[in-house]
Design a protein around this motif. Structure first.
Motif, PDB file in Angstrom:
ATOM      1  N   PHE A  91       8.894   5.732   7.735  1.00 14.44           N
ATOM      2  CA  PHE A  91       9.619   5.173   6.374  1.00 14.44           C
ATOM      3  C   PHE A  91       8.741   4.840   5.361  1.00 14.44           C
ATOM      4  N   HIS A  92       7.312   4.001   6.019  1.00 12.44           N
ATOM      5  CA  HIS A  92       6.519   3.254   4.947  1.00 12.44           C
ATOM      6  C   HIS A  92       5.741   4.495   4.388  1.00 12.44           C
ATOM      7  N   LEU A 115      -0.955  -3.684   0.383  1.00 11.58           N
ATOM      8  CA  LEU A 115      -1.221  -5.033   0.770  1.00 11.58           C
ATOM      9  C   LEU A 115      -0.825  -4.993   2.221  1.00 11.58           C
ATOM     10  N   ASP A 116      -1.836  -5.236   2.897  1.00  7.83           N
ATOM     11  CA  ASP A 116      -1.431  -5.262   4.654  1.00  7.83           C
ATOM     12  C   ASP A 116      -1.201  -6.698   4.936  1.00  7.83           C
ATOM     13  N   GLN A 117      -0.693  -6.964   6.133  1.00  6.45           N
ATOM     14  CA  GLN A 117      -0.158  -8.324   6.477  1.00  6.45           C
ATOM     15  C   GLN A 117      -1.384  -9.348   6.251  1.00  6.45           C
ATOM     16  N   PHE A 190       4.152  -3.987   2.540  1.00  4.53           N
ATOM     17  CA  PHE A 190       4.834  -2.913   3.357  1.00  4.53           C
ATOM     18  C   PHE A 190       6.243  -2.951   2.885  1.00  4.53           C
ATOM     19  N   ALA A 191       6.794  -4.190   3.073  1.00  3.54           N
ATOM     20  CA  ALA A 191       8.109  -4.300   2.753  1.00  3.54           C
ATOM     21  C   ALA A 191       8.514  -3.934   1.642  1.00  3.54           C
ATOM     22  N   GLU A 192       7.717  -4.246   0.269  1.00  2.00           N
ATOM     23  CA  GLU A 192       8.223  -3.872  -1.045  1.00  2.00           C
ATOM     24  C   GLU A 192       7.931  -2.225  -1.039  1.00  2.00           C
ATOM     25  N   SER A 534      -5.128   4.982   1.429  1.00  2.91           N
ATOM     26  CA  SER A 534      -3.918   4.662   1.604  1.00  2.91           C
ATOM     27  C   SER A 534      -3.388   5.124   3.177  1.00  2.91           C
ATOM     28  N   LEU A 535      -4.052   6.100   3.674  1.00  2.00           N
ATOM     29  CA  LEU A 535      -3.890   6.348   5.098  1.00  2.00           C
ATOM     30  C   LEU A 535      -4.291   5.150   5.770  1.00  2.00           C
ATOM     31  N   ALA A 536      -5.490   4.624   5.852  1.00  2.75           N
ATOM     32  CA  ALA A 536      -6.112   3.446   6.410  1.00  2.75           C
ATOM     33  C   ALA A 536      -5.162   2.131   6.346  1.00  2.75           C
ATOM     34  N   SER A 537      -4.619   2.042   5.163  1.00 10.04           N
ATOM     35  CA  SER A 537      -3.546   0.817   4.954  1.00 10.04           C
ATOM     36  C   SER A 537      -2.347   1.112   5.665  1.00 10.04           C
TER      37      SER A 537
END
Length: 721
Positions: A91-92, A115-117, A190-192, A534-537
């Motif tokens: 989904f992300h 942004l990651d956690q 992630f949620a955004e 982006s893949l890394a994130s």
């Protein structure tokens, strides 16, 4: 590819699912180990080869990057051609692809950062400090959780009614400040990603219509794990002219704590009518005894869609249930059992120790080390989450886009180059007051700083500009190699005395290899560097790395979902631990705990062992425990009870022979092993063991009719016979 090749090896229900009429929606209720990935990939192959559906007209949604990669590989093999352009991913990942493709309509710039956690936590912490919000009263983790919880529901700060709840009021305040900061700095967490992509489609009728018409078939894996926004996202794309094909298992819904809604899979029949439900119940993983016990356990949950797993592979061994005195004894038993398996030819990676709480791992680790059994804690830091990798990627991000203030803050003084917190604070203050990014602010204020600070900051600016210029005509892996050397990272970690194994230096070298292997074709909406970043994130958004070979696997039951092992030890089966104390008064939480136990049990292929301890030292205190209610919910026909020999106690005798033995009581008319007692409800019994004294003593009694029970002296009202 002909039809016979596609359906070869499928059972009747799998065949029915793969070749289903595409005029109606479908729910494939796929039990554990029933071959759902096979059904998904073969369904897509069927649509492409037999129904002439173009690969670009198919949207396939998974829940992990690992699952998405596996689906791509299987489909490429089935279709005998690359499928990089196909919309398959998490989904992300798919939300990110949408936002990159339509960044203008989403009110973003082309260079927006994910942004990651960890980054999100650090930003929230700093914003709270800047706005004098007390961390002691409002812990950063709780505020972060509050913000993400709202986003999972698609809720904005203005939509929240705090009422008289002071925590929620402060949570809203931080949420608003954080949102403003993210907008000003072109940041997406992630949620955004999910919220913004959903609103992008919802608020752009033409764009929504385009994707509704494009995706003739929408396939969703692990549907029981969808949250509110994800469900609405799928519902938005669904029309009368396309088909939604959902695969999931309500009995494996174990992520309610992070926003998953089990009711999503339960209301499919209403929201996606007409829909056909097919149950995949034949299990290809576990023995009959493991499945029979698991079916009996999960049957105690109400409001299930209902299914019963079965296998034609035979009953197999019974499930061992081990009763230990302490967590140390439990660990001794588990590790000695594993050692026996290894002596008989099993590989270490065939054995898994599962637990409800991470805190339980310590006792097992100590015993594994003592007996020299190789092990690994599964679910640790993923490659792209490691600090040295994040350092390198932040340099790459800043070389690509100097407006990336998050990257600037992380590496401006790492490795150390004499730029202190006071200097960084001045840069940040200037950027805030002048609505610019940190890099531009640094350039502007360099002349105003004291000589030493000015030289240090100027040196960093020149380093980034020089590396960017030198890397212009290099390929991706060469750019990564350049920045690792020129930034001083490789020198820093080569001389890091705390990294005796040199693993951080090796990880940086591995990053170069990862860049070399990166396939840009699937991220064609952006340039190669941004695609790799982006893949890394996205890779740090929830996947866990694959189990290590030749190591016993230690992990939480949550981490074990989707995995399987020949030998599984499900430990800590005690009330207040599993099920957890927090779930006791909430029926829906208790149901989820039971589903978690079901997931743990169905990881086992050949042999399942359950264990519990009567006394456990956990979270700094000794706790007495009762066996988990889940053990009582499993019929005895599937179980083999193993009891620890506690020295000169009645437990040295076989359970069935207790009342045939002449056990000499240690005293008359007082609590002692071997004494016969009478209980008002359970009748006559023999004392097998006890711990403590006085009213707080716990007594283990073998009753003639009711079986063995632990009772508290002050409540038992025992009559000594």
């Amino acid at each position: 590819m002909n039809l016979s090749e596609i359906i070869e090896g499928l059972n009747d229900k799998q065949h029915q699912s793969v070749t289903l009429d595409d005029q109606k929606n479908a729910l494939i209720l796929a039990g554990a180990g029933s071959g759902k990935t096979r059904v998904l990939t073969h369904r897509i192959a069927y649509l492409v080869t037999q129904k002439n559906i173009h690969i670009d007209a198919i949207l396939a949604v998974t829940f992990t990057n690992k699952a998405a990669k596996e689906m791509r590989e299987r489909l490429s093999m089935l279709l005998r051609r690359p499928i990089m352009s196909m919309w398959v991913g998490t989904f992300h990942g798919l939300a990110h692809r949408l936002l990159r493709t339509h960044y203008v309509q989403a009110n973003l710039t082309q260079q927006f950062q994910i942004l990651d956690q960890q980054d999100q936590f650090r930003i929230i912490k700093r914003l709270m400090k800047e706005n004098n919000i007390d961390e002691a009263k409002f812990p950063v983790r709780k505020i972060q959780w509050f913000i993400n919880q709202q986003k999972d529901e698609g809720i904005h700060p203005a939509d929240i009614d705090a009422g008289y709840n002071y925590f929620i009021k402060q949570g809203i305040k931080v949420f608003e400040i954080y949102e403003d900061h993210c907008k000003a700095n072109d940041l997406i967490d992630f949620a955004e990603l999910l919220v913004r992509s959903y609103e992008l489609l919802k608020n752009n009728v033409e764009l929504l219509s385009h994707y509704q018409n494009r995706f003739k078939h929408i396939l969703v894996d692990e549907f029981q794990d969808t949250n509110t926004v994800q469900y609405q996202w799928i519902k938005l794309l669904s029309t009368n002219d396309n088909q939604v094909f959902c695969v999931g298992d309500d009995d494996q819904s174990i992520y309610g704590w992070r926003g998953a809604k089990i009711e999503n899979i339960q209301k499919l029949e209403i929201d996606f009518n007409p829909i056909q439900t097919i149950r995949l119940e034949q299990n290809y993983r576990s023995t009959g005894n493991i499945l029979g016990a698991s079916n009996a356990l999960i049957a105690n949950n109400s409001n299930r869609l209902g299914k019963s797993l079965w296998t034609d592979s035979g009953a197999g061994d019974p499930i061992d249930v081990f009763e230990a005195r302490t967590e140390t004894d439990e660990a001794d038993f588990v590790v000695s059992s594993i050692q026996k398996l290894l002596d008989e030819g099993a590989s270490p990676n065939e054995c898994a120790i599962l637990y409800r709480s991470n805190a339980q791992s310590r006792a097992f680790e100590e015993r594994l080390i003592k007996y020299n059994v190789p092990y690994i804690i599964y679910g640790g830091l993923r490659f792209f989450e490691r600090s040295e990798i994040k350092d390198a990627l932040c340099y790459l991000r800043l070389m690509e886009n100097t407006e990336d203030s998050v990257a600037f803050e992380r590496v401006v003084n790492f490795p150390t180059r004499g730029i202190g917190n006071a200097t960084v604070e001045k840069v940040r203050e200037f950027a805030t007051n002048n609505h610019t990014n940190l890099f531009q602010a640094a350039i502007t204020i360099v002349p105003t700083l004291p000589t030493r600070a000015s030289n240090a900051l100027s040196g960093f600016i020149q380093l980034i500009e020089q590396m960017s210029d030198d890397a212009k005509h290099l390929d991706l892996s060469e750019k990564v190699a350049l920045l690792i050397k020129e930034s001083g990272l490789i020198h820093h970690y080569s001389n890091d005395k705390t990294d005796k194994a040199g693993s951080k230096k090796e990880n940086l070298e591995e990053l170069i290899a990862a860049a070399k292997q990166y396939n840009h074709e699937q991220d064609s909406e952006m340039n190669e560097v941004m695609g790799f970043i982006s893949l890394a994130s996205l890779d740090s958004s929830g996947d866990t790395s694959a189990p290590e070979h030749q190591n016993v696997q230690l992990m939480t039951i949550h981490s074990a979902k989707g995995l399987e092992f020949p030998y599984v030890f499900l430990t800590g089966m005690e009330e207040d631990l599993f099920p957890s104390r927090q779930s006791k008064d909430e029926p829906h939480l208790m149901d989820e705990e039971r589903r978690l136990c079901y997931v743990g049990m169905t990881r086992a292929m050949k042999k399942l062992t359950l264990s519990f301890a009567i006394k456990r030292f956990l979270h700094g205190q000794s706790l007495y425990a009762y066996p988990s209610r889940f053990l009582d919910e499993i019929p005895s026909e599937y179980l083999n009870s193993i009891k620890q020999k506690f020295g000169a106690t009645a437990q040295n005798y076989k359970d069935d022979d207790i009342f045939n033995q002449d056990i000499e009581p240690e005293g008359q008319g007082q609590l002692s092993i071997g004494v016969t007692v009478k209980h008002a409800k359970f009748g006559f019994g023999t004392v097998l063991n006890f711990e403590g004294d006085g009213d707080s003593a716990r007594i283990q009694i073998k009753f003639k009719k009711a079986g063995t029970k632990w009772l508290i002296s002050s409540y038992a009202n025992l009559e000594f016979v």
